[in-house]
Design a protein around this motif. Structure first.
Motif, PDB file in Angstrom:
ATOM      1  N   ALA A   1      32.510 -63.846 -37.053  1.00  0.00           N
ATOM      2  CA  ALA A   1      32.425 -62.856 -38.137  1.00  0.00           C
ATOM      3  C   ALA A   1      31.257 -63.177 -39.066  1.00  0.00           C
ATOM      4  CB  ALA A   1      33.737 -62.813 -38.918  1.00  0.00           C
ATOM      5  N   ALA A   2      31.065 -64.469 -39.345  1.00  0.00           N
ATOM      6  CA  ALA A   2      29.963 -64.867 -40.233  1.00  0.00           C
ATOM      7  C   ALA A   2      28.618 -64.561 -39.570  1.00  0.00           C
ATOM      8  CB  ALA A   2      30.072 -66.350 -40.576  1.00  0.00           C
TER       9      ALA A   2
ATOM     10  N   ASP B   1      28.134 -60.859 -39.563  1.00  0.00           N
ATOM     11  CA  ASP B   1      28.396 -60.267 -40.878  1.00  0.00           C
ATOM     12  C   ASP B   1      29.420 -59.136 -40.800  1.00  0.00           C
ATOM     13  OD1 ASP B   1      28.230 -59.991 -43.609  1.00  0.00           O
ATOM     14  OD2 ASP B   1      26.561 -58.566 -43.526  1.00  0.00           O
ATOM     15  N   LEU B   2      30.546 -59.399 -40.139  1.00  0.00           N
ATOM     16  CA  LEU B   2      31.613 -58.417 -40.013  1.00  0.00           C
ATOM     17  C   LEU B   2      32.720 -58.709 -41.011  1.00  0.00           C
ATOM     18  CD1 LEU B   2      32.084 -58.334 -36.130  1.00  0.00           C
ATOM     19  CD2 LEU B   2      31.048 -56.542 -37.549  1.00  0.00           C
ATOM     20  N   PRO B   3      33.322 -57.665 -41.587  1.00  0.00           N
ATOM     21  CA  PRO B   3      34.516 -57.889 -42.415  1.00  0.00           C
ATOM     22  C   PRO B   3      35.569 -58.617 -41.583  1.00  0.00           C
ATOM     23  CG  PRO B   3      33.799 -55.603 -42.542  1.00  0.00           C
ATOM     24  CD  PRO B   3      32.953 -56.244 -41.493  1.00  0.00           C
ATOM     25  N   LEU B   4      36.245 -59.577 -42.212  1.00  0.00           N
ATOM     26  CA  LEU B   4      37.125 -60.483 -41.466  1.00  0.00           C
ATOM     27  C   LEU B   4      38.537 -60.481 -42.036  1.00  0.00           C
ATOM     28  CD1 LEU B   4      37.702 -63.055 -39.637  1.00  0.00           C
ATOM     29  CD2 LEU B   4      36.772 -64.405 -41.534  1.00  0.00           C
TER      30      LEU B   4
ATOM     31  N   THR C   1      41.982 -62.825 -41.030  1.00  0.00           N
ATOM     32  CA  THR C   1      42.575 -63.834 -40.155  1.00  0.00           C
ATOM     33  C   THR C   1      44.101 -63.777 -40.256  1.00  0.00           C
ATOM     34  OG1 THR C   1      42.329 -65.387 -41.973  1.00  0.00           O
ATOM     35  CG2 THR C   1      40.654 -65.469 -40.254  1.00  0.00           C
TER      36      THR C   1
ATOM     37  N   GLU D   1      48.179 -56.677 -42.254  1.00  0.00           N
ATOM     38  CA  GLU D   1      48.958 -57.651 -43.024  1.00  0.00           C
ATOM     39  C   GLU D   1      48.626 -59.038 -42.509  1.00  0.00           C
ATOM     40  OE1 GLU D   1      52.869 -55.207 -44.501  1.00  0.00           O
ATOM     41  OE2 GLU D   1      53.129 -56.651 -42.886  1.00  0.00           O
ATOM     42  N   ARG D   2      48.146 -59.897 -43.397  1.00  0.00           N
ATOM     43  CA  ARG D   2      47.803 -61.280 -43.039  1.00  0.00           C
ATOM     44  C   ARG D   2      48.967 -62.181 -43.399  1.00  0.00           C
ATOM     45  NH1 ARG D   2      43.980 -64.137 -46.273  1.00  0.00           N
ATOM     46  NH2 ARG D   2      43.677 -65.541 -44.522  1.00  0.00           N
TER      47      ARG D   2
ATOM     48  N   ILE E   1      48.018 -57.861 -47.835  1.00  0.00           N
ATOM     49  CA  ILE E   1      47.649 -56.591 -47.201  1.00  0.00           C
ATOM     50  C   ILE E   1      46.196 -56.261 -47.518  1.00  0.00           C
ATOM     51  CG2 ILE E   1      48.282 -54.154 -46.931  1.00  0.00           C
ATOM     52  CD1 ILE E   1      51.067 -55.017 -48.130  1.00  0.00           C
ATOM     53  N   LEU E   2      45.403 -56.050 -46.472  1.00  0.00           N
ATOM     54  CA  LEU E   2      43.969 -55.808 -46.615  1.00  0.00           C
ATOM     55  C   LEU E   2      43.589 -54.489 -45.972  1.00  0.00           C
ATOM     56  CD1 LEU E   2      42.308 -59.144 -45.344  1.00  0.00           C
ATOM     57  CD2 LEU E   2      42.768 -58.517 -47.708  1.00  0.00           C
ATOM     58  N   GLU E   3      42.549 -53.862 -46.521  1.00  0.00           N
ATOM     59  CA  GLU E   3      41.922 -52.736 -45.848  1.00  0.00           C
ATOM     60  C   GLU E   3      40.492 -53.106 -45.497  1.00  0.00           C
ATOM     61  OE1 GLU E   3      44.409 -49.035 -47.831  1.00  0.00           O
ATOM     62  OE2 GLU E   3      42.202 -48.995 -47.886  1.00  0.00           O
ATOM     63  N   LEU E   4      40.140 -52.880 -44.232  1.00  0.00           N
ATOM     64  CA  LEU E   4      38.788 -53.219 -43.771  1.00  0.00           C
ATOM     65  C   LEU E   4      38.139 -52.003 -43.132  1.00  0.00           C
ATOM     66  CD1 LEU E   4      40.975 -55.505 -42.435  1.00  0.00           C
ATOM     67  CD2 LEU E   4      38.847 -56.686 -42.041  1.00  0.00           C
ATOM     68  N   PRO E   5      36.836 -51.819 -43.380  1.00  0.00           N
ATOM     69  CA  PRO E   5      36.128 -50.779 -42.634  1.00  0.00           C
ATOM     70  C   PRO E   5      35.801 -51.294 -41.233  1.00  0.00           C
ATOM     71  CG  PRO E   5      34.602 -51.936 -44.076  1.00  0.00           C
ATOM     72  CD  PRO E   5      35.960 -52.554 -44.305  1.00  0.00           C
TER      73      PRO E   5
END
Lengths: 275, 354
Positions: free
Chosen positions: A133-134, A137-140, A142, A162-163, A171-175
């Motif tokens: 991911a680094a 450069d992708l939203p990550l 885990t 949900e992590r 809870i995360l939102e990623l594009p």
């Protein structure tokens, strides 16, 4: 939704020998399997594909026999596979491995999502997923335990996940595109099908090596790895413990007595008077 | 000489115990290198008293980066900030906890700053002569201990297994500097958004941070029987764990799973009942301080690694253990058992967290 699933071939048992010279694993003569935790990544990818269409590509880096892991992934339902293998990639640590895989992903083509297992059961670092991911450069996210897609005009534009963290679930939102590492809770991996196995035999698997991958030679293999193994030791497994028998009422009472005294001696008995 | 750093962790403005455990590791290394120890705190609302506590427990300096937008861990932003700090101050060593945050942000930063990272270390030392950090970790399911170094790159980065060290006692006489580092706007990455937390699940447990774990396996026979383990865990202020066999039968949720495909833990005490002790399970508990096993099979793998083993039927032994523990806990505390607050920093914080 096109998904790439980087997987790893790992020794089947935990009885692996180490090369004392290089500090790397001796893989000869040991049965191998797809890292059990990667099966959850494959399962997640296949479910997303079933819901949204697209192609699932399994990818692995390893010595020649590791191509077998890709055939197992195809047998489970992955559409395509990419094999990264070259003598010069050997002995890579998680930094050099994530670099090489990231370069291969860049060259492999279009993708919306990369899904990794939480970690491999042999190296047990869990560092390659975040490393990729680094590099890209992708939203990550885990330790993902559940995924739902955020619908766009014609295809999902993002994910809500949900992590599994120490306090519960974050809870995360990623594009998209993004990279996830998933945990066991995400769902039971399916078994390979007969049709899948047949397809696995005939699917052509392209090879990426030092010739056709664009790589900085200073970043690959053992030489390109910032970490060096200096020593490998076998820890002593045995503890000089006490084992007591508790087969009848008197023995049970005595065993519990001794256990409480033992815990108390170690300062482990909760508040209260001494027994 | 460049500093040794630890990455503190906070949740909801409260520093987590691991932040203090890391300081005891960092202090030992900084002393050997004759350099200073600094702790980096990224978050929001961590009080000045808590930041001072980092100094009282071993830090010489504290770098605090506080902003409402940093309240929740988001890898990209935290990685931007940490990478920026590393480039600015050039520490020689960075230690973080092997937690969901440490194991996510550290590999990200290691790629960014081009250096080595060793996961989930249980021992750390300094190599005489070179001053290199020697990082020892269990690998291949705990069957080997690998010692790893990063000879040519700086900083040397490691994540450290939670509970593998104890915090130093508070020393009110220690002096140090708390430095508030302003947040550089461009380091905020807005792609990933934290929309909330879900902690309502009754069947959720924080195994890695527990001092005492009471674990059951296939020998427990039914989900209902875990009630005995919950009861015993309650007496110790501990939590309940399980082997893969028990999880796969649906007796408990995944957060309870110990072993190679679950959690690797290092509690002060683990008591197992009805777990035979596969290689995979043992890998998850090997670094525990004290292991107690209850199993009918005298040859069970767990009896071989246990500090105290009881060969007997858990359905007979556990009720007796429950009875005696409750009897014991109900007894009035003796004066001699009172423990100084300093030695038990964990207790208070755990109660607040629950």
């Amino acid at each position: 939704m096109d998904i790439i699933v980087p997987i790893k071939q790992v020794p089947e048992t935990s009885n692996v020998k180490m090369d004392p010279e290089t500090g790397t694993m001796i893989r000869d003569g040991v049965g191998t399997v797809v890292n059990p935790l990667d099966l959850y990544a494959i399962e997640t990818a296949l479910r997303l594909k079933e819901a949204h269409g697209g192609i699932v590509t399994a990818l692995t880096m390893g010595p020649s026999p590791a191509v077998k892991a890709l055939r197992e992934a195809i047998a489970m339902g992955c559409d395509e596979a990419v094999f990264i293998s070259d003598r010069s990639f050997g002995g890579a640590d998680s930094w050099a491995t994530s670099y090489t895989i990231a370069q291969a992903i860049k060259q492999a083509g279009r993708y919306d999502l990369i899904i990794c297992g939480e970690r491999a059961t042999d190296g047990d670092t869990g560092q390659v997923g975040p490393g990729i991911a680094a590099w890209l450069d992708l939203p990550l996210a885990t330790y993902v335990a559940s995924v739902t897609t955020l619908p766009g005009a014609d295809a999902p534009v993002g994910l809500s996940v949900e992590r599994l963290v120490e306090e519960g679930y974050q809870i995360l939102e990623l594009p998209l595109p993004a990279l996830l590492t998933v945990v066991k809770e995400i769902g039971s991996p399916r078994l390979p099908t007969l049709r899948g196995k047949k397809r696995a035999k005939v699917t052509e698997i392209p090879l990426f090596n030092a010739q056709n991958l664009e790589l900085d030679p200073a970043f690959i293999g053992l030489k390109g790895s910032p970490t060096k193994v200096v020593k490998v030791a076998t820890p002593k497994v045995m503890r000089s413990g006490t084992v007591v028998r508790a087969h009848d009422e008197a023995e049970i009472a005595l065993a519990v007595d001794r256990l409480l005294a033992f815990l108390d001696e170690r300062g482990l008995l909760p508040r209260g008077d001494r027994p | 000489m460049s500093f040794v750093w630890t990455l503190a962790e906070q949740h909801g403005g409260r520093l987590k115990d691991v932040s203090f455990e890391l300081l005891s590791r960092g202090r030992a290394l900084a002393d050997k290198l004759d350099t200073k120890l600094a702790s980096v705190v990224i978050g929001d609302g961590v009080s000045p008293e808590q930041l001072e506590a980092l100094i009282r427990r071993g830090a010489d300096e504290v770098y605090a980066i506080m902003d409402p937008r940093l309240a929740h861990f988001v890898c990209e932003t935290y990685s931007n900030i940490l990478s920026h700090l590393v480039k600015t101050y050039q520490p020689t060593i960075i230690l973080a906890a092997a937690t969901s945050m440490g194991r996510t942000v550290m590999p990200h930063v290691a790629v960014r700053v081009h250096t080595g990272l060793t996961a989930d270390c249980t021992e750390l030392d300094i190599e005489p002569g070179t001053g290199n950090l020697l990082q020892t970790r269990p690998a291949i399911g705990g069957n080997i201990m690998a010692t790893i170094k990063t000879p040519q790159h700086r900083p040397q980065m490691a994540t450290v297994r939670p509970k593998s060290s104890r915090p130093l006692p508070e020393d009110a006489t220690r002096v140090g500097k708390v430095i508030e580092v302003p947040l550089i706007e461009s380091l905020i990455d807005e792609r990933v958004r934290v929309t909330g937390y879900r902690t309502d699940t009754a069947d959720f447990v924080n195994l890695e941070e527990a001092d005492v774990v009471i674990a059951g396996g296939r020998g427990m026979k039914k989900a209902e029987h875990f009630g005995m383990l919950h009861d015993i865990a309650g007496v110790f202020g501990g939590v309940v764990g399980a082997s893969r066999d028990a999880i796969d039968r649906g007796w408990l949720g995944y957060s309870h799973q110990i072993g190679l495909s679950g959690k690797t833990i290092s509690p002060r005490l683990i008591l197992t009942a009805g777990i035979s002790g596969s290689i995979q399970f043992l890998a998850g508990i090997k670094t525990s301080e004290t292991i107690v096993s209850i199993n009918t099979d005298p040859d069970a793998g767990l009896h071989k690694v246990a500090d105290f083993g009881i060969v007997g039927d858990l359905f007979e032994v556990l009720p007796e253990l429950q009875r005696r523990l409750h009897e014991h806990a109900a007894a009035p505390p003796a004066a001699t058992t009172a423990t100084a607050d300093d030695e038990r920093p964990d207790e208070r914080q755990r109660e607040e967290r629950v």
